[in-house]
Design a protein around this motif. Structure first.
Motif, PDB file in Angstrom:
ATOM      1  N   TYR A 293      44.065  47.553  51.258  1.00  0.00           N
ATOM      2  CA  TYR A 293      42.750  47.717  50.635  1.00  0.00           C
ATOM      3  C   TYR A 293      41.753  48.493  51.491  1.00  0.00           C
ATOM      4  O   TYR A 293      40.548  48.347  51.335  1.00  0.00           O
ATOM      5  CB  TYR A 293      42.157  46.357  50.225  1.00  0.00           C
ATOM      6  CG  TYR A 293      42.822  45.832  48.984  1.00  0.00           C
ATOM      7  CD1 TYR A 293      42.597  46.430  47.746  1.00  0.00           C
ATOM      8  CD2 TYR A 293      43.696  44.759  49.054  1.00  0.00           C
ATOM      9  CE1 TYR A 293      43.244  45.975  46.604  1.00  0.00           C
ATOM     10  CE2 TYR A 293      44.338  44.293  47.913  1.00  0.00           C
ATOM     11  CZ  TYR A 293      44.110  44.913  46.690  1.00  0.00           C
ATOM     12  OH  TYR A 293      44.736  44.475  45.572  1.00  0.00           O
ATOM     13  N   ARG A 295      41.155  52.494  52.415  1.00  0.00           N
ATOM     14  CA  ARG A 295      41.603  53.879  52.217  1.00  0.00           C
ATOM     15  C   ARG A 295      41.257  54.705  53.441  1.00  0.00           C
ATOM     16  O   ARG A 295      40.157  54.598  53.980  1.00  0.00           O
ATOM     17  CB  ARG A 295      40.949  54.484  50.975  1.00  0.00           C
ATOM     18  CG  ARG A 295      41.591  53.957  49.711  1.00  0.00           C
ATOM     19  CD  ARG A 295      41.252  54.820  48.535  1.00  0.00           C
ATOM     20  NE  ARG A 295      41.903  54.262  47.356  1.00  0.00           N
ATOM     21  CZ  ARG A 295      42.201  54.963  46.281  1.00  0.00           C
ATOM     22  NH1 ARG A 295      41.880  56.235  46.213  1.00  0.00           N
ATOM     23  NH2 ARG A 295      42.784  54.385  45.263  1.00  0.00           N
ATOM     24  N   ASP A 381      45.402  48.909  44.149  1.00  0.00           N
ATOM     25  CA  ASP A 381      45.102  50.115  44.941  1.00  0.00           C
ATOM     26  C   ASP A 381      46.362  50.708  45.568  1.00  0.00           C
ATOM     27  O   ASP A 381      46.632  50.568  46.766  1.00  0.00           O
ATOM     28  CB  ASP A 381      44.053  49.836  46.029  1.00  0.00           C
ATOM     29  CG  ASP A 381      43.504  51.157  46.592  1.00  0.00           C
ATOM     30  OD1 ASP A 381      44.144  52.215  46.379  1.00  0.00           O
ATOM     31  OD2 ASP A 381      42.447  51.133  47.247  1.00  0.00           O
TER      32      ASP A 381
END
Ligand SMILES: C[S@@+](CC[C@H](N)C(=O)[O-])C[C@H]1O[C@@H](n2cnc3c(N)ncnc32)[C@H](O)[C@@H]1O
Length: 420
Positions: A293, A295, A381
């Motif tokens: 989680y 990026r 994600d």
């Protein structure tokens, strides 16, 4: 008030801190890259050793020299017999029942105390505060039955001069049974992280002033009171000379099985720039690749290598190494940009040139297949949690397959077979 006491107690254990793999000694890179690379290189020799012990109906005794807080135990016990397929059970090379005893020794009593806190309940583990700078015979090893694996990790042997190392290794050779393994772990002389130190002649011992500055957050590093201490930098020839002298001194044969450079791309001091101000800060973004989680801005993984004049063979290696890494990262960025999440298709696939090194071609091909395979996922994600960690492993693969084992990484490790 009992609530207050309970929460205060929990807070004081330190275990109530927010878990993050982005910082600290046991960051994601240490666990998913450095420990794993060491384990993968150790695997074949450890498999053979365990097979020999099983034939003789004997169990393994392991000595971890400079064990710190017992880090070697998890590393060694985590080595798997092979890369497990998707449906395989994971089988550890040294199963719990094959371990007779793990003994960790270290000079630092605080670290030994921490090791006891972590592992004190396990009756197969023993820790002792011992100074090995004058060797281990006479002394510590006199009292011990032979070990099957004499292990050091993460730069422990860099605490010693060549003469001390020869004595330590000769004592190990004298003490070893007729067949054993020795793993020696030093700091590499020619890592990009300490390019400022490259000019020290390789035929003379060189100790750098090492600072554990990387454990402080960046904004605190300049003002933190960080102690420095000497650590020896080595190249492959220096290790070969140490091993040869130790073998002669003890009259015991010892054969190198593999040398490998560890942490070329992600050495701790890339991020501090303490010994090369031109270093890109790569460890942070690689930690982020492995963090769920989170990026990562992949641009931060690109290296604009600044050569040091007069060191052409080193510059050539790093140019080609970082060009390979950059090519993989740019290829991944381009695939992510050209992926259509609705159709699940890549609109454009850049060429993988046949002139690229094989490990690079394989890493690029893997990234394409992974992005095509999972890019369409609408939950969890998929970029942060799947694709980026595969990129981390692809960069790790590149490092493992392009490293020459000569002193180009933060760590230079040799694994040796002792035969009497
Ligand atoms: C780089 S750390 C490695 C620690 C641990 N093995 C790991 O994997 O993180 C080196 C260790 O060697 C220990 N050490 C340094 N000099 C020593 C000596 N003279 N005798 C025993 N241990 C020593 C240090 O206390 C430290 O824990």
């Amino acid at each position: 008030m009992s609530e207050k006491k309970a929460y205060t107690q929990a807070f004081q254990t330190g275990k109530y801190d927010k878990a993050t793999g982005l910082l600290g000694k046991y960051d994601n890179v240490r666990r998913f890259w450095e420990d794993q690379v060491t384990a993968i290189f150790l695997r074949p020799a450890l498999n053979d050793l365990v097979a020999r012990k099983k034939k003789r109906l004997e169990r393994m005794r392991i000595l971890d020299v400079g064990c710190g807080s017992g880090d070697g135990y998890d590393l060694i016990m985590g080595v798997t017999t092979k890369h497990p397929g998707i449906c395989d059970y994971i089988v550890n090379a040294v199963s719990d029942d094959m371990l007779k005893e793990y003994v960790g020794i270290d000079l630092n009593e605080n670290l030994i105390q921490q090791a006891l806190e972590y592992y004190g309940d396990n009756p197969k583990l023993r820790f002792e505060t011992t100074d090995i700078s004058q060797g281990m015979l006479p002394g510590f090893l006199d009292e011990e039955p032979p070990f099957d694996l004499y292990f050091t990790s993460f730069g422990t042997l860099s605490h010693f001069t060549s003469e001390q190392c020869i004595k330590i290794i000769a004592d190990i050779l004298r003490h070893a049974p007729e067949h054993a393994l020795f793993m020696g772990d030093w700091l590499g002389r020619y890592t990009f992280e300490w390019q400022d130190l490259w000019h020290h002649p390789a035929d003379q011992e060189y100790f750098m002033d090492y600072r554990i500055s990387y454990i402080y957050p960046e904004e605190e590093r300049a003002t933190a009171d960080v102690a420095d201490f000497p650590l020896k930098l080595v190249c492959r020839q220096e290790i070969e000379a140490i091993i040869e002298s130790a073998s002669q001194e003890a009259g015991v044969a010892i054969k190198p099985l593999v040398y490998f450079d560890r942490s070329i791309f992600i050495g701790r001091h890339l991020d501090t720039g303490d010994y090369n101000k031109n270093c890109p800060k790569l460890r942070g973004p690689v930690n982020a690749l492995f963090e769920t989680y989170v990026r990562t801005d992949l641009e931060n993984l690109l290296v604009d290598y600044v050569p040091r004049p007069g060191f052409e063979h080193l510059n050539n290696f790093f140019e080609s190494f970082f060009m390979s890494c950059n090519t993989l990262v740019k290829y991944t960025m381009s695939l992510l940009g050209d992926y259509d999440c609705d159709t699940g298709k890549l609109e454009c696939i850049p060429d993988i040139l046949p002139s690229y090194p094989k490990p690079l071609q394989e890493a690029m091909e893997t990234m394409r297949r992974v992005i095509e395979g999972v890019g369409w996922l609408k939950w969890g994600d998929v970029r942060a949690n799947l694709i980026e960690s595969v990129l981390g492993f692809a960069l790790r693969k590149l490092e493992m397959e392009l490293q020459p084992g000569t002193g180009m990484g933060h760590g230079l490790v040799g694994i040796f077979e002792i035969k009497k």
